[in-house]
Design an enzyme around this catalytic site. Structure first.
Site, PDB file in Angstrom:
ATOM      1  N   HIS A  76      85.311  20.695  45.471  1.00  0.00           N
ATOM      2  CA  HIS A  76      85.396  20.564  44.048  1.00  0.00           C
ATOM      3  C   HIS A  76      84.588  21.449  43.442  1.00  0.00           C
ATOM      4  O   HIS A  76      83.632  22.163  43.563  1.00  0.00           O
ATOM      5  CB  HIS A  76      84.818  19.215  43.732  1.00  0.00           C
ATOM      6  CG  HIS A  76      85.455  18.152  44.245  1.00  0.00           C
ATOM      7  ND1 HIS A  76      86.517  17.548  43.891  1.00  0.00           N
ATOM      8  CD2 HIS A  76      85.077  17.224  45.406  1.00  0.00           C
ATOM      9  CE1 HIS A  76      87.155  16.574  44.494  1.00  0.00           C
ATOM     10  NE2 HIS A  76      86.086  16.327  45.417  1.00  0.00           N
ATOM     11  N   ALA A 133      83.098  13.480  44.086  1.00  0.00           N
ATOM     12  CA  ALA A 133      82.730  13.165  45.509  1.00  0.00           C
ATOM     13  C   ALA A 133      83.053  14.267  46.717  1.00  0.00           C
ATOM     14  O   ALA A 133      84.543  14.210  46.644  1.00  0.00           O
ATOM     15  CB  ALA A 133      82.871  11.838  46.178  1.00  0.00           C
ATOM     16  N   ASP A 189      85.196  17.061  56.961  1.00  0.00           N
ATOM     17  CA  ASP A 189      85.400  16.338  55.707  1.00  0.00           C
ATOM     18  C   ASP A 189      84.997  17.431  54.536  1.00  0.00           C
ATOM     19  O   ASP A 189      84.708  17.274  53.643  1.00  0.00           O
ATOM     20  CB  ASP A 189      84.495  15.328  55.631  1.00  0.00           C
ATOM     21  CG  ASP A 189      85.123  14.288  54.448  1.00  0.00           C
ATOM     22  OD1 ASP A 189      86.426  14.662  53.825  1.00  0.00           O
ATOM     23  OD2 ASP A 189      84.582  13.346  54.054  1.00  0.00           O
ATOM     24  N   LYS A 237      97.221   8.764  57.364  1.00  0.00           N
ATOM     25  CA  LYS A 237      95.675   8.698  56.854  1.00  0.00           C
ATOM     26  C   LYS A 237      96.049   7.177  56.120  1.00  0.00           C
ATOM     27  O   LYS A 237      96.563   7.238  55.141  1.00  0.00           O
ATOM     28  CB  LYS A 237      95.442   9.885  56.004  1.00  0.00           C
ATOM     29  CG  LYS A 237      94.151   9.544  55.056  1.00  0.00           C
ATOM     30  CD  LYS A 237      92.965   9.810  56.204  1.00  0.00           C
ATOM     31  CE  LYS A 237      91.665   9.110  55.368  1.00  0.00           C
ATOM     32  NZ  LYS A 237      90.788  10.258  55.220  1.00  0.00           N
ATOM     33  N   HIS A 271      89.571  18.981  53.789  1.00  0.00           N
ATOM     34  CA  HIS A 271      90.599  18.981  52.874  1.00  0.00           C
ATOM     35  C   HIS A 271      90.830  20.289  52.232  1.00  0.00           C
ATOM     36  O   HIS A 271      89.948  21.065  52.234  1.00  0.00           O
ATOM     37  CB  HIS A 271      89.515  18.077  51.373  1.00  0.00           C
ATOM     38  CG  HIS A 271      89.325  16.857  51.792  1.00  0.00           C
ATOM     39  ND1 HIS A 271      90.362  15.760  51.312  1.00  0.00           N
ATOM     40  CD2 HIS A 271      88.499  16.238  52.556  1.00  0.00           C
ATOM     41  CE1 HIS A 271      90.042  14.656  51.832  1.00  0.00           C
ATOM     42  NE2 HIS A 271      89.011  14.665  52.551  1.00  0.00           N
ATOM     43  N   LEU A 272      91.924  20.864  52.345  1.00  0.00           N
ATOM     44  CA  LEU A 272      92.131  22.221  51.899  1.00  0.00           C
ATOM     45  C   LEU A 272      92.992  22.386  50.409  1.00  0.00           C
ATOM     46  O   LEU A 272      93.067  23.534  49.949  1.00  0.00           O
ATOM     47  CB  LEU A 272      93.431  22.812  52.907  1.00  0.00           C
ATOM     48  CG  LEU A 272      92.980  23.123  54.131  1.00  0.00           C
ATOM     49  CD1 LEU A 272      94.060  23.533  55.100  1.00  0.00           C
ATOM     50  CD2 LEU A 272      91.928  24.101  54.132  1.00  0.00           C
ATOM     51  N   ARG A 273      93.147  21.338  49.742  1.00  0.00           N
ATOM     52  CA  ARG A 273      93.649  21.071  48.259  1.00  0.00           C
ATOM     53  C   ARG A 273      94.997  22.002  48.332  1.00  0.00           C
ATOM     54  O   ARG A 273      95.685  22.256  49.358  1.00  0.00           O
ATOM     55  CB  ARG A 273      92.617  21.693  47.290  1.00  0.00           C
ATOM     56  CG  ARG A 273      91.060  21.373  47.522  1.00  0.00           C
ATOM     57  CD  ARG A 273      91.025  19.711  47.362  1.00  0.00           C
ATOM     58  NE  ARG A 273      89.810  19.214  47.234  1.00  0.00           N
ATOM     59  CZ  ARG A 273      89.210  18.037  47.622  1.00  0.00           C
ATOM     60  NH1 ARG A 273      90.316  17.068  47.999  1.00  0.00           N
ATOM     61  NH2 ARG A 273      87.961  17.558  47.472  1.00  0.00           N
ATOM     62  N   HIS A 327      89.760   6.125  56.297  1.00  0.00           N
ATOM     63  CA  HIS A 327      88.785   5.817  55.536  1.00  0.00           C
ATOM     64  C   HIS A 327      88.175   4.200  55.690  1.00  0.00           C
ATOM     65  O   HIS A 327      88.644   3.575  54.796  1.00  0.00           O
ATOM     66  CB  HIS A 327      88.950   6.327  54.109  1.00  0.00           C
ATOM     67  CG  HIS A 327      87.910   6.551  53.286  1.00  0.00           C
ATOM     68  ND1 HIS A 327      87.308   7.590  52.906  1.00  0.00           N
ATOM     69  CD2 HIS A 327      86.821   5.668  52.911  1.00  0.00           C
ATOM     70  CE1 HIS A 327      86.196   7.611  51.949  1.00  0.00           C
ATOM     71  NE2 HIS A 327      85.938   6.239  52.202  1.00  0.00           N
ATOM     72  N   ASN A 381      95.481  13.831  50.395  1.00  0.00           N
ATOM     73  CA  ASN A 381      94.984  13.156  49.267  1.00  0.00           C
ATOM     74  C   ASN A 381      95.217  14.293  48.063  1.00  0.00           C
ATOM     75  O   ASN A 381      94.366  14.575  47.239  1.00  0.00           O
ATOM     76  CB  ASN A 381      93.741  12.434  49.190  1.00  0.00           C
ATOM     77  CG  ASN A 381      92.638  13.414  49.543  1.00  0.00           C
ATOM     78  OD1 ASN A 381      92.687  14.651  50.079  1.00  0.00           O
ATOM     79  ND2 ASN A 381      91.449  13.329  48.905  1.00  0.00           N
ATOM     80  N   HIS A 424      88.952  16.727  60.373  1.00  0.00           N
ATOM     81  CA  HIS A 424      89.223  16.172  59.162  1.00  0.00           C
ATOM     82  C   HIS A 424      88.808  17.237  58.012  1.00  0.00           C
ATOM     83  O   HIS A 424      87.507  17.531  57.922  1.00  0.00           O
ATOM     84  CB  HIS A 424      88.010  14.990  59.139  1.00  0.00           C
ATOM     85  CG  HIS A 424      88.167  14.122  57.641  1.00  0.00           C
ATOM     86  ND1 HIS A 424      88.312  12.820  57.565  1.00  0.00           N
ATOM     87  CD2 HIS A 424      88.277  14.610  56.523  1.00  0.00           C
ATOM     88  CE1 HIS A 424      88.371  12.367  56.375  1.00  0.00           C
ATOM     89  NE2 HIS A 424      88.288  13.488  55.585  1.00  0.00           N
ATOM     90  N   LEU A 484      81.561  10.954  49.838  1.00  0.00           N
ATOM     91  CA  LEU A 484      82.031   9.426  50.139  1.00  0.00           C
ATOM     92  C   LEU A 484      82.456   9.654  51.676  1.00  0.00           C
ATOM     93  O   LEU A 484      83.199  10.481  51.912  1.00  0.00           O
ATOM     94  CB  LEU A 484      83.031   8.811  49.314  1.00  0.00           C
ATOM     95  CG  LEU A 484      82.398   8.501  47.866  1.00  0.00           C
ATOM     96  CD1 LEU A 484      83.634   8.005  46.958  1.00  0.00           C
ATOM     97  CD2 LEU A 484      81.529   7.224  48.062  1.00  0.00           C
ATOM     98  N   HIS A 509      84.511   9.790  59.365  1.00  0.00           N
ATOM     99  CA  HIS A 509      83.376  10.231  58.748  1.00  0.00           C
ATOM    100  C   HIS A 509      82.412   9.068  58.972  1.00  0.00           C
ATOM    101  O   HIS A 509      82.049   8.642  57.912  1.00  0.00           O
ATOM    102  CB  HIS A 509      83.496  10.750  57.411  1.00  0.00           C
ATOM    103  CG  HIS A 509      84.605  10.184  56.275  1.00  0.00           C
ATOM    104  ND1 HIS A 509      84.693   8.492  56.370  1.00  0.00           N
ATOM    105  CD2 HIS A 509      85.584  10.512  55.742  1.00  0.00           C
ATOM    106  CE1 HIS A 509      85.661   8.580  55.415  1.00  0.00           C
ATOM    107  NE2 HIS A 509      86.077   9.654  55.101  1.00  0.00           N
TER     108      HIS A 509
END
Ligand code: DOR
Ligand code: ZN
Length: 350
Positions: free
Chosen positions: A256, A268, A252, A104, A20-22, A141, A46, A18, A224, A179
C-alpha cells in the site's frame, strides 16, 4: 557440518504461496521485487473489482506477464475470488485449463477488498463440492468478522466456527489456511492428517503485537490477521523451522502507498517482497536451522499443490549486513519496505 557454522547454502529456487501484486502502476513496480528471487507465486485476487471469473483471471495473468521486466522468468499462479454467485462450472473449467490454481475464500469484510466475499458458507457449497471432486485447493483467510469477537481471537474462533464444520462436511476439499498467526492454528494444522496445509508469512515470524503498539503506533507493522502476542510468534517459528510438510511460505507481501498506510484509518498490509529471503534466512539461522529454509520456502509448497519443485537454485551467503531500500517508488506513490528491526546478514545470489 552443523547448521550454525554454515555461511553459504544453495537451495531450490523458492516460491511464494500467497502474494498481492495489485495492478497497473503498482504491479509494474512491485512485480520485479518478487520475480528477482521467486519462480512462482499464488497471486491473490482481491483487486477492485475482484478477479472472480476465469476470464478475469486470464486477463489479469496477461497483465502480470506484460509487466515483467525483460528476460525475467516468473510464473503467476492465479486464484479466483470466491463469491456467493461464483459458477461451479467456471471454476472447474478454469482449473482444467490451467488458468486458475486455487480459489480464495475471504469472509466478507475480513480484510482489504473483501466486501464481495462469503457471508454464508452454504451458499458456496456447490463450488466447494466441485473443488473437492477435482482436487483444486481452497485458500482461506481464516478470521471471523463478527464485531463481538475480539480482533486478536478472530483466527482461533474461525477454526471452531468455520474450519471444523467445513472440513467435516467436505472432507475431500484441500484447504490452505492462509497466513496463520496463532499457536491454535499451528496445533490445528498439525493435528490434521490430510488435505490441510498452512502458509506462514515472513513478518509474522518476526513481529508480535508489541511491534505495532508499544512506544507509539507503527502503521507499517499493521496487517491482517494482526500479529499476536510473542508466544504465538514463537509457535509459528517452531512450525516453520520444523520441516513439517504442512507449513510453507506465503509472504502475504501486500503493498500500500505510504499515504494510504499513514492515516487515521490506515490500510492493512506489509510489503516484504524485496527482503523476504534475507529476513527468513536470519530467522532460520538464529534458530540454528538454516538448512530447513529449503523445506519451508522451496519444497513443502509445491508438494501441497501437486507441482514439481523448481529445477534451478539460489544461493544464500552470510556476510556483512545486506542493504535494501527503505521504500520503493511506484507510479502510485512510495511504498515502505518491511523493516525487521535487525541487520540482515544473508544475501541471495542467483
Ligand atoms: O494485511 C493484509 N493485507 N491482509 C490481507 O488479508 C489483505 C492484504 C491486502 O490486500 O492489503
Ligand atoms: Zn493476503
Amino acid at each position: 557440518m552443523p547448521d550454525r557454522h554454515l555461511t553459504s547454502l544453495t537451495i531450490r529456487r523458492p516460491d511464494d504461496w500467497h502474494l498481492h501484486l495489485r495492478d497497473g502502476a503498482m504491479l509494474k513496480a512491485v512485480l520485479p521485487e518478487t520475480a528477482r528471487h521467486f519462480a512462482r507465486a499464488i497471486v491473490m485476487p482481491n483487486l477492485v473489482p475482484p478477479v472472480v471469473t476465469s476470464a478475469q483471471a486470464l486477463a489479469y495473468r496477461e497483465r502480470i506477464m506484460a509487466a515483467l521486466p525483460p528476460g525475467a522468468k516468473f510464473q503467476p499462479l492465479m486464484t479466483l475470488y470466491l463469491t456467493e454467485t461464483t459458477d461451479p462450472e467456471d471454476v472447474r473449467e478454469a482449473y482444467a485449463a490451467g488458468i486458475a490454481t486455487a480459489v480464495k475464500l475471504y469472509p466478507a469484510g475480513a480484510t482489504t477488498n473483501s466486501d464481495s466475499g462469503v457471508r454464508e458458507i452454504e451458499k458456496v457449497r456447490a463450488v466447494l463440492d466441485v473443488m473437492a471432486e477435482i482436487g483444486m485447493p481452497l485458500c482461506i483467510h481464516g478470521e471471523v468478522t463478527d464485531h463481538d469477537v475480539d480482533i486478536f481471537d478472530r483466527e482461533a474462533v474461525f477454526i471452531d466456527r468455520v474450519m471444523k464444520p467445513l472440513r467435516k462436511k467436505v472432507p475431500d476439499l484441500r484447504i490452505v489456511m492462509e497466513h496463520v498467526t496463532t499457536q491454535d492454528a499451528v496445533d490445528y494444522v498439525r493435528d490434521s492428517n490430510k488435505n490441510l496445509g498452512a502458509t506462514i508469512t515472513t513478518h509474522h515470524l518476526i513481529i508480535n503485537r508489541n511491534h505495532i503498539l508499544a512506544g507509539g503506533i507503527k502503521p507499517h507493522f499493521y496487517c491482517l490477521p494482526v500479529a499476536k502476542r510473542e508466544a504465538h510468534r514463537v509457535a509459528l517459528v517452531q512450525a516453520a523451522i520444523s520441516g513439517d510438510k504442512r507449513f510453507f511460505l506465503g509472504t502475504d507481501s501486500a503493498p500500500h502507498t505510504d499515504p494510504n498506510k499513514l492515516q487515521a484509518c490506515g490500510c492493512a498490509g506489509i510489503f516484504s517482497a524485496p527482503n523476504t529471503m534475507s529476513c527468513l534466512a536470519e530467522v532460520f539461522d538464529a534458530a540454528g536451522r538454516i538448512r530447513k529454509i529449503e523445506d519451508f520456502a522451496s519444497l513443502n509448497g509445491p508438494l501441497f499443490y501437486g507441482l514439481p519443485p523448481n529445477e534451478d537454485t539460489i544461493t544464500l551467503i552470510k556476510g556483512d549486513p545486506v542493504t535494501y531500500p527503505a521504500q520503493i517508488a511506484t507510479g502510485d506513490g512510495p511504498v515502505t519496505v518491511f523493516d525487521p528491526g535487525f541487520d540482515l546478514h544473508w544475501r541471495v545470489v542467483d
